[in-house]
Design a protein around this motif. Structure first.
Motif, PDB file in Angstrom:
ATOM      1  N   ALA A   1     -44.464  42.989 -43.475  1.00 45.02           N
ATOM      2  CA  ALA A   1     -44.360  42.959 -44.957  1.00 45.02           C
ATOM      3  C   ALA A   1     -45.768  43.700 -45.518  1.00 45.02           C
ATOM      4  CB  ALA A   1     -44.727  41.432 -45.273  1.00 45.02           C
ATOM      5  N   ASP A   2     -46.728  43.938 -44.890  1.00 44.80           N
ATOM      6  CA  ASP A   2     -47.652  44.668 -45.614  1.00 44.80           C
ATOM      7  C   ASP A   2     -47.471  46.180 -45.432  1.00 44.80           C
ATOM      8  OD1 ASP A   2     -49.513  42.494 -45.551  1.00 44.80           O
ATOM      9  OD2 ASP A   2     -50.793  42.909 -43.767  1.00 44.80           O
ATOM     10  N   LYS A   3     -46.904  46.614 -44.322  1.00 38.42           N
ATOM     11  CA  LYS A   3     -46.331  47.993 -44.300  1.00 38.42           C
ATOM     12  C   LYS A   3     -45.345  48.176 -45.264  1.00 38.42           C
ATOM     13  CE  LYS A   3     -46.938  49.566 -39.436  1.00 38.42           C
ATOM     14  NZ  LYS A   3     -48.019  50.615 -39.556  1.00 38.42           N
ATOM     15  N   LEU A   4     -44.684  47.292 -45.938  1.00 39.84           N
ATOM     16  CA  LEU A   4     -43.659  47.514 -46.605  1.00 39.84           C
ATOM     17  C   LEU A   4     -44.038  47.185 -48.197  1.00 39.84           C
ATOM     18  CD1 LEU A   4     -41.681  48.035 -44.174  1.00 39.84           C
ATOM     19  CD2 LEU A   4     -40.087  46.126 -45.073  1.00 39.84           C
ATOM     20  N   GLY A   5     -45.226  47.012 -48.344  1.00 40.29           N
ATOM     21  CA  GLY A   5     -45.750  46.530 -49.632  1.00 40.29           C
ATOM     22  C   GLY A   5     -45.104  45.278 -50.149  1.00 40.29           C
ATOM     23  N   LEU A   6     -44.794  44.321 -49.387  1.00 41.64           N
ATOM     24  CA  LEU A   6     -44.078  43.006 -49.773  1.00 41.64           C
ATOM     25  C   LEU A   6     -44.887  41.985 -49.356  1.00 41.64           C
ATOM     26  CD1 LEU A   6     -40.592  44.078 -48.559  1.00 41.64           C
ATOM     27  CD2 LEU A   6     -41.357  44.301 -50.906  1.00 41.64           C
ATOM     28  N   THR A   7     -44.703  40.616 -50.030  1.00 36.48           N
ATOM     29  CA  THR A   7     -45.684  39.461 -49.571  1.00 36.48           C
ATOM     30  C   THR A   7     -44.548  38.697 -48.784  1.00 36.48           C
ATOM     31  OG1 THR A   7     -46.469  39.529 -51.902  1.00 36.48           O
ATOM     32  CG2 THR A   7     -46.842  37.577 -50.665  1.00 36.48           C
ATOM     33  N   LEU A   8     -45.204  38.351 -47.737  1.00 36.23           N
ATOM     34  CA  LEU A   8     -44.285  37.663 -46.907  1.00 36.23           C
ATOM     35  C   LEU A   8     -44.225  36.005 -47.272  1.00 36.23           C
ATOM     36  CD1 LEU A   8     -42.854  37.188 -43.968  1.00 36.23           C
ATOM     37  CD2 LEU A   8     -44.836  36.526 -43.067  1.00 36.23           C
ATOM     38  N   GLU A   9     -42.968  35.584 -47.336  1.00 38.08           N
ATOM     39  CA  GLU A   9     -42.478  33.989 -47.326  1.00 38.08           C
ATOM     40  C   GLU A   9     -41.900  33.496 -46.429  1.00 38.08           C
ATOM     41  OE1 GLU A   9     -42.146  33.010 -51.784  1.00 38.08           O
ATOM     42  OE2 GLU A   9     -40.230  32.083 -50.890  1.00 38.08           O
ATOM     43  N   ILE A  10     -42.268  32.472 -46.055  1.00 38.67           N
ATOM     44  CA  ILE A  10     -41.499  31.804 -44.493  1.00 38.67           C
ATOM     45  C   ILE A  10     -41.119  30.417 -45.135  1.00 38.67           C
ATOM     46  CG2 ILE A  10     -41.969  30.812 -42.147  1.00 38.67           C
ATOM     47  CD1 ILE A  10     -44.276  32.732 -41.845  1.00 38.67           C
ATOM     48  N   ALA A  11     -39.646  30.672 -44.772  1.00 40.92           N
ATOM     49  CA  ALA A  11     -38.781  29.133 -44.970  1.00 40.92           C
ATOM     50  C   ALA A  11     -38.206  28.767 -43.850  1.00 40.92           C
ATOM     51  CB  ALA A  11     -37.463  29.593 -45.698  1.00 40.92           C
ATOM     52  N   ASP A  12     -38.771  27.479 -43.522  1.00 38.85           N
ATOM     53  CA  ASP A  12     -38.712  26.622 -42.409  1.00 38.85           C
ATOM     54  C   ASP A  12     -37.348  25.857 -42.464  1.00 38.85           C
ATOM     55  OD1 ASP A  12     -38.997  25.377 -39.963  1.00 38.85           O
ATOM     56  OD2 ASP A  12     -40.321  23.851 -40.726  1.00 38.85           O
ATOM     57  N   ILE A  13     -36.532  26.282 -41.619  1.00 41.69           N
ATOM     58  CA  ILE A  13     -35.041  25.506 -41.670  1.00 41.69           C
ATOM     59  C   ILE A  13     -34.578  25.370 -40.537  1.00 41.69           C
ATOM     60  CG2 ILE A  13     -34.495  26.781 -43.999  1.00 41.69           C
ATOM     61  CD1 ILE A  13     -32.739  28.647 -42.709  1.00 41.69           C
ATOM     62  N   GLU A  14     -33.411  24.569 -40.118  1.00 44.32           N
ATOM     63  CA  GLU A  14     -32.783  24.419 -38.959  1.00 44.32           C
ATOM     64  C   GLU A  14     -32.461  25.743 -38.255  1.00 44.32           C
ATOM     65  OE1 GLU A  14     -30.862  20.432 -38.465  1.00 44.32           O
ATOM     66  OE2 GLU A  14     -32.959  20.470 -38.819  1.00 44.32           O
ATOM     67  N   PHE A  15     -32.525  25.746 -37.212  1.00 44.97           N
ATOM     68  CA  PHE A  15     -32.236  27.185 -36.501  1.00 44.97           C
ATOM     69  C   PHE A  15     -30.734  27.399 -36.677  1.00 44.97           C
ATOM     70  CE2 PHE A  15     -30.586  29.684 -32.760  1.00 44.97           C
ATOM     71  CZ  PHE A  15     -31.584  30.685 -33.046  1.00 44.97           C
ATOM     72  N   ASP A  16     -29.958  26.521 -36.659  1.00 48.85           N
ATOM     73  CA  ASP A  16     -28.353  26.593 -37.109  1.00 48.85           C
ATOM     74  C   ASP A  16     -28.277  27.127 -38.567  1.00 48.85           C
ATOM     75  OD1 ASP A  16     -26.159  25.864 -35.976  1.00 48.85           O
ATOM     76  OD2 ASP A  16     -26.334  24.072 -36.553  1.00 48.85           O
ATOM     77  N   SER A  17     -28.861  26.975 -39.231  1.00 50.81           N
ATOM     78  CA  SER A  17     -28.908  27.553 -40.840  1.00 50.81           C
ATOM     79  C   SER A  17     -29.314  28.872 -41.008  1.00 50.81           C
ATOM     80  CB  SER A  17     -29.557  26.594 -41.873  1.00 50.81           C
ATOM     81  OG  SER A  17     -29.283  25.371 -41.711  1.00 50.81           O
ATOM     82  N   ILE A  18     -30.143  29.747 -39.898  1.00 45.03           N
ATOM     83  CA  ILE A  18     -30.715  30.986 -40.182  1.00 45.03           C
ATOM     84  C   ILE A  18     -29.670  31.964 -40.498  1.00 45.03           C
ATOM     85  CG2 ILE A  18     -32.271  32.634 -39.237  1.00 45.03           C
ATOM     86  CD1 ILE A  18     -33.738  30.410 -37.776  1.00 45.03           C
ATOM     87  N   ILE A  19     -28.740  32.199 -39.517  1.00 46.70           N
ATOM     88  CA  ILE A  19     -27.541  33.143 -39.720  1.00 46.70           C
ATOM     89  C   ILE A  19     -26.776  32.993 -40.815  1.00 46.70           C
ATOM     90  CG2 ILE A  19     -25.608  34.358 -38.730  1.00 46.70           C
ATOM     91  CD1 ILE A  19     -27.269  34.245 -35.886  1.00 46.70           C
ATOM     92  N   PRO A  20     -26.260  31.718 -41.140  1.00 48.23           N
ATOM     93  CA  PRO A  20     -25.646  31.494 -42.427  1.00 48.23           C
ATOM     94  C   PRO A  20     -26.563  32.010 -43.666  1.00 48.23           C
ATOM     95  CG  PRO A  20     -25.249  29.787 -41.105  1.00 48.23           C
ATOM     96  CD  PRO A  20     -26.150  30.549 -40.432  1.00 48.23           C
ATOM     97  N   GLY A  21     -27.554  31.707 -43.749  1.00 50.59           N
ATOM     98  CA  GLY A  21     -28.624  31.877 -44.835  1.00 50.59           C
ATOM     99  C   GLY A  21     -29.004  33.498 -44.964  1.00 50.59           C
ATOM    100  N   VAL A  22     -28.940  34.278 -43.733  1.00 47.61           N
ATOM    101  CA  VAL A  22     -29.044  35.645 -44.004  1.00 47.61           C
ATOM    102  C   VAL A  22     -27.731  36.263 -44.503  1.00 47.61           C
ATOM    103  CG1 VAL A  22     -29.471  37.545 -42.674  1.00 47.61           C
ATOM    104  CG2 VAL A  22     -30.906  35.717 -42.270  1.00 47.61           C
ATOM    105  N   GLN A  23     -26.833  35.745 -43.963  1.00 44.80           N
ATOM    106  CA  GLN A  23     -25.456  36.394 -44.492  1.00 44.80           C
ATOM    107  C   GLN A  23     -24.998  36.131 -45.852  1.00 44.80           C
ATOM    108  OE1 GLN A  23     -22.853  34.166 -41.233  1.00 44.80           O
ATOM    109  NE2 GLN A  23     -22.073  35.923 -40.786  1.00 44.80           N
ATOM    110  N   SER A  24     -25.707  34.836 -46.371  1.00 38.23           N
ATOM    111  CA  SER A  24     -25.245  34.609 -47.855  1.00 38.23           C
ATOM    112  C   SER A  24     -26.346  35.202 -48.641  1.00 38.23           C
ATOM    113  CB  SER A  24     -25.009  33.250 -47.837  1.00 38.23           C
ATOM    114  OG  SER A  24     -26.472  32.532 -47.673  1.00 38.23           O
TER     115      SER A  24
END
Ligand code: GLN
Length: 252
Positions: A67-90
């Motif tokens: 995130a630093d290299k890209l000049g962005l602020t990192l935000e971490i969302a803690d969700i079920e492992f199961d929901s990660i791929i659908p969340g990225v897809q949507s």
């Protein structure tokens, strides 16, 4: 003269398209401008876990440097492992980073960065368990984290009916301690952390499967995938990734 006008008009139109494309892609690099939102499941030490109310670990720190290299602020969302791929897809999250193994099935759903770490699936049992090798797993009750590679391989090899799927590693280990399952199949580094934190457990010497961890992205967002991957490459090349790994995984 007429031709010149036509050429000028065409050139202008082309310029507009380029300008629009440039602006369009800039604002759509991440879900929220200026932020890099990483989806993870923070029950996976030493890759992601809570220290107080903060999510730390290998993945969290590597993502912070990206995130630093890209000049962005990192935000971490803690969700079920199961929901990660659908969340990225949507497009709910910019990327998934969760000690996530690259598999052919997942490659059909998301795109991946280069691999930044190796994982190994291992078996946790109680210290006095009758299970001493992989052959002893047949017909036993196996605990896994839902939708992880441990779940997928165990269900294939030993039958879905023998596999109990828990929402995360903590719950699977609780299941083992409470005698609900006879073993837990999970990645080696979290396994070590769980065994250290819970008396009376051990890891079988024979490992179950070798894998590569990588960051996942929405297939449409090739620009973000390329930028993150370029940053990751630099961080691997200059030793930053290794430094973070060494900090969390002491050479044993
Ligand atoms: N490496 C495993 C997988 O990708 C487990 C990851 C996890 O539980 N965070 O399926």
């Amino acid at each position: 003269m007429k031709n010149l006008k036509k050429i000028l008009a065409l050139a202008l139109a082309a310029l507009c398209v380029f300008a629009f494309a440039a602006c369009g892609s800039k604002s759509s690099l991440t879900v929220e401008q200026g932020k890099l939102i990483m989806a993870t499941n923070a029950t996976f030490p030493p890759y992601e876990f809570y220290e107080g109310d903060k999510i730390v670990g290998i993945d969290a720190e590597i993502a912070g440097l990206i995130a630093d290299k890209l000049g962005l602020t990192l935000e971490i969302a803690d969700i079920e492992f199961d929901s990660i791929i659908p969340g990225v897809q949507s497009n709910k999250y910019d990327m998934g980073m969760a000690g996530m193994t690259v598999t052919e099935e997942r490659k059909a759903m998301v795109s991946f960065s280069d691999s930044y770490a190796k994982g190994v699936q291992v078996v946790i049992v109680k210290e006095d368990s009758a299970i001493v090798s992989l052959d002893d797993l047949k017909g036993k009750k196996i605990g896994v984290q839902q939708s992880t590679t441990g779940d997928i391989y165990a269900s294939d090899d030993f039958g879905e009916e023998n596999v109990t799927k828990y929402a995360n590693g903590n719950l699977a280990v609780e299941g083992l301690k409470g005698g609900k399952v006879d073993c837990v199949i999970i990645d080696n580094e979290p396994a070590k952390a769980y065994v250290k934190a819970n008396a009376g457990l051990k890891i079988l010497e024979t490992s179950y499967a070798d894998e590569d961890y990588a960051i996942s992205f929405n297939k449409q967002n090739t620009e973000l995938q390329e930028k993150v991957n370029a940053a990751l490459k630099e961080l691997i090349a200059d030793g930053s990734v290794q430094k973070i790994v060494d900090k969390y995984i002491s050479a044993q």
